[in-house]
Scaffold this active site. Structure first.
Site, mmCIF file in Angstrom:
data_model
loop_
_atom_site.group_PDB
_atom_site.id
_atom_site.type_symbol
_atom_site.label_atom_id
_atom_site.label_comp_id
_atom_site.label_asym_id
_atom_site.label_seq_id
_atom_site.Cartn_x
_atom_site.Cartn_y
_atom_site.Cartn_z
ATOM 1 N N ARG A 85 -19.024 27.977 -0.999
ATOM 2 C CA ARG A 85 -20.442 27.001 -0.999
ATOM 3 C C ARG A 85 -21.086 27.424 -2.186
ATOM 4 O O ARG A 85 -21.776 26.472 -2.417
ATOM 5 C CB ARG A 85 -21.174 27.692 0.419
ATOM 6 N N GLU A 141 -27.548 14.809 13.722
ATOM 7 C CA GLU A 141 -26.204 14.438 12.885
ATOM 8 C C GLU A 141 -25.977 13.231 12.891
ATOM 9 O O GLU A 141 -25.570 12.556 12.044
ATOM 10 C CB GLU A 141 -25.016 15.562 13.546
#
Lengths: 317, 291
Positions: free
Chosen positions: A14, A62
């Site tokens: 990440r 989402e």
């Protein structure tokens, strides 16, 4: 529980993702980040500080996140839509299919903390199905990078590519993979990291370094294993798969479902065009309670497990 | 047939009544043309096409700043058909506005046609995003409006939703976020025909009090007669749009409007007229032109 192990020589991809995205954003005003209250878990804090107007946080929603991403692309932006892979893919699957893939919208979907990275949080938070689901969708590129370098390169390649791309970004600690000087990441091109004639191990993502360790173990036994990094699962590098089949034995290994994902993709091609003995390593289904690293060991996604599968195939030739 | 927006050259060249007359004529043509398309194809969604025709005609033949020669011009206004099954209204409007030849309407639903049962931007210029499953176009429209907000761009975004479509959760995710972002460049039109596929919305999963719901989400709410073209043109007027809020027009309409036997009948959601029924519909629409 979910903090990445801070081991020397191991990396959380990440970080590479976030740095690559910031670099892209610095060079190109069109780059925006879209997230679902995941500034922290997507490591977008610095992006927000540097480009406050270009971080679009839709909150915990989402479906709207992916739709908004497609709309931003319509408005000329290059959106990187980031969220936990389990929610991004499962919750917004129809938006990924219709708004991104079918509409050929220039959206980059970044599935963060994929696979079983969330460990003890359980199967609700695991994303072992994502690759199987997404590679079933036409015109969607699916990339599973293996280490910080490849993650950064995949993000840059996705930005340069005109069309929808999914990049699977793990938080599981991985080492930097040793590559030949001048190695380049190309969407749709597999990397042969180690040549070998007896068996081919096709892996990607967090399992790739374990596959390389397995090949070393096999070499000690006199078995010559090829190791292939199949970071692009869709479209699949069929030439490299066909050449792998010529060894007479293929082991696939991935941090995901053992059916439908990378293993399924390789098997579909081989069964029809180059029949070959195979073993497909991955998760058989919902994982039991356990830490991420325990779970990988538990299902045999280890150097030893991969080597054992390879030995069995070679012995049966 | 002159399909161009009367307003485009000079906003003050025509009176509101002249503009409305122009839009009404286009809407009448759309209704006749889409019914013929549906009969020819043997399927379609005439009920919703006819409830939306005056709204879509007002946008394409007056309000939208679009150029069919530059369908992806960055500064274009966007129209998104979130109720994606109403392609009869969209395709006739796009053909009328010059995005593709009118004769191509005859290919509707035929093999390999660009005119799919639901709009496809990859096939057809003028389509902004592929829709069909309900609950998709609105979030995409919010995304375009966010892009416009970031860029301080001059374009406006219009999204046409069904009323039954508001039962989808993604619509309220989008409504909440648009209110939060204060998207003054966004206008949603709810085609409030009060009918969904099989029954009345209020009997299925009630939407009322609908205006209150939108207000609670931070929207400027205008309730109008969705077949009153003057009311539509006034409500769409850029000057009427607040700068610090998205606007929703709850357009009260009738499914099947313009054809007496279809009006307000759930059965015409995806019914297909027979030859006699088509002839009657065309005759009624021709009579409306004279009246």
């Amino acid at each position: 529980v979910n903090a990445p192990a801070n081991l020397p020589g191991m990396f959380d991809c990440r970080d590479a993702y976030a740095r690559a995205l910031e670099d892209l954003a610095a060079d190109d005003d069109r780059v925006v980040a879209v997230c679902n209250d995941s500034v922290g878990s997507s490591k977008l804090g610095k992006f927000r500080d540097r480009f406050p107007d270009r971080l679009v946080n839709v909150g915990i929603a989402e479906q709207n996140m992916v739709g908004v991403g497609a709309g931003l692309a319509n408005g000329g932006k290059v959106p990187f839509v980031s969220g936990a892979a389990c929610f991004l893919t499962a919750r917004a699957m129809e938006q990924i299919k219709v708004d991104c893939a079918y509409s050929q919208a220039n959206v980059k979907l970044c599935g963060i903390s994929s696979g079983v990275a969330y460990g003890e949080l359980g199967a609700t938070h695991h994303s072992i199905e994502d690759v199987a689901w997404l590679r079933a969708i036409d015109k969607l590129t699916v990339i599973v990078p293996s280490d910080p370098w490849e993650t950064a390169e995949a993000i840059k390649a996705a930005a340069a590519f005109d069309g929808p791309v999914f990049v699977r970004i793990s938080r599981m600690p991985v080492p930097a993979i040793e590559r030949p000087r001048g190695a380049a990441f190309v969407i749709g091109k597999a990397e042969v990291l180690r040549d070998g004639r007896d068996v081919a191990i096709i892996a990607n993502g967090t399992i790739l370094y374990r596959a390389l360790d397995a090949a070393q173990e096999l070499a000690d036994d006199g078995i010559d294993a090829r190791v292939i990094n199949m970071s692009t699962v869709s479209p699949l590098d069929l030439e490299v798969v066909a050449a792998a089949a010529a060894t007479g034995a293929i082991v696939t290994a991935e941090e995901g479902l053992s059916r439908g994902g990378l293993g399924g993709a390789v098997a579909e091609y081989c069964a029809q065009h180059v029949p070959v003995r195979m073993r497909m390593l991955g998760f058989p289904g919902f994982a039991p309670t356990g830490s991420a690293s325990w779970l990988l060991d538990h299902v045999g996604l280890t150097a030893g497990g991969i080597a054992a599968a390879a030995r069995e195939l070679v012995a049966g030739k | 047939m002159d399909h161009q927006a009367l307003r485009s050259a000079d906003a003050n060249a025509h009176t509101l009544e002249e503009r409305a007359a122009h839009v009404r004529a286009r809407a009448n043509w759309m209704r006749q043309r889409l019914l013929k398309m549906i009969v020819d194809a043997g399927q379609g969604h005439p009920g919703g096409d006819l409830s939306a025709s005056d709204i879509v005609a007002s946008l394409y033949f007056d309000i939208l700043r679009i150029d069919s020669a530059r369908p992806t011009a960055p500064d274009r206004d966007r129209f998104i058909l979130s109720k994606g099954h109403c392609t009869g209204a969209l395709y006739t409007a796009l053909a009328g506005a010059g995005f593709f030849p009118e004769a191509e309407l005859d290919t509707y639903l035929k093999p390999e046609s660009r005119l799919n049962g639901h709009p496809n931007r990859v096939y057809l210029p003028g389509v902004e995003t592929n829709t069909g499953p309900l609950g998709h176009g609105f979030p995409v429209g919010v995304g375009v409006a966010v892009a416009g907000q970031i860029d301080r761009a001059g374009y406006r975004v219009f999204v046409l939703t069904g009323d039954g479509e508001l039962q989808e959760g993604s619509m309220w995710e989008a409504a909440m976020f648009a209110g939060h972002r204060k998207l003054g460049n966004l206008t949603v039109i709810v085609d409030r025909n009060r009918l969904q596929q099989g029954a009345r919305t209020e009997e299925t999963n009630a939407l009322e009090p609908l205006a209150d719901k939108w207000r609670a989400f931070g929207w400027d709410v205008v309730e109008i007669d969705g077949h009153d073209v003057i009311a539509l043109l006034k409500a769409f007027d850029d000057a009427a749009q607040p700068r610090d809020k998205p606007r929703v027009l709850i357009a009260n309409t009738f499914k099947g409007n313009g054809v007496s036997y279809m009006r307000d009948q759930a059965g015409w959601h995806h019914g297909v007229p027979n030859a006699d029924q088509l002839a009657q519909a065309i005759a009624e629409l021709e009579a409306e032109k004279i009246a």
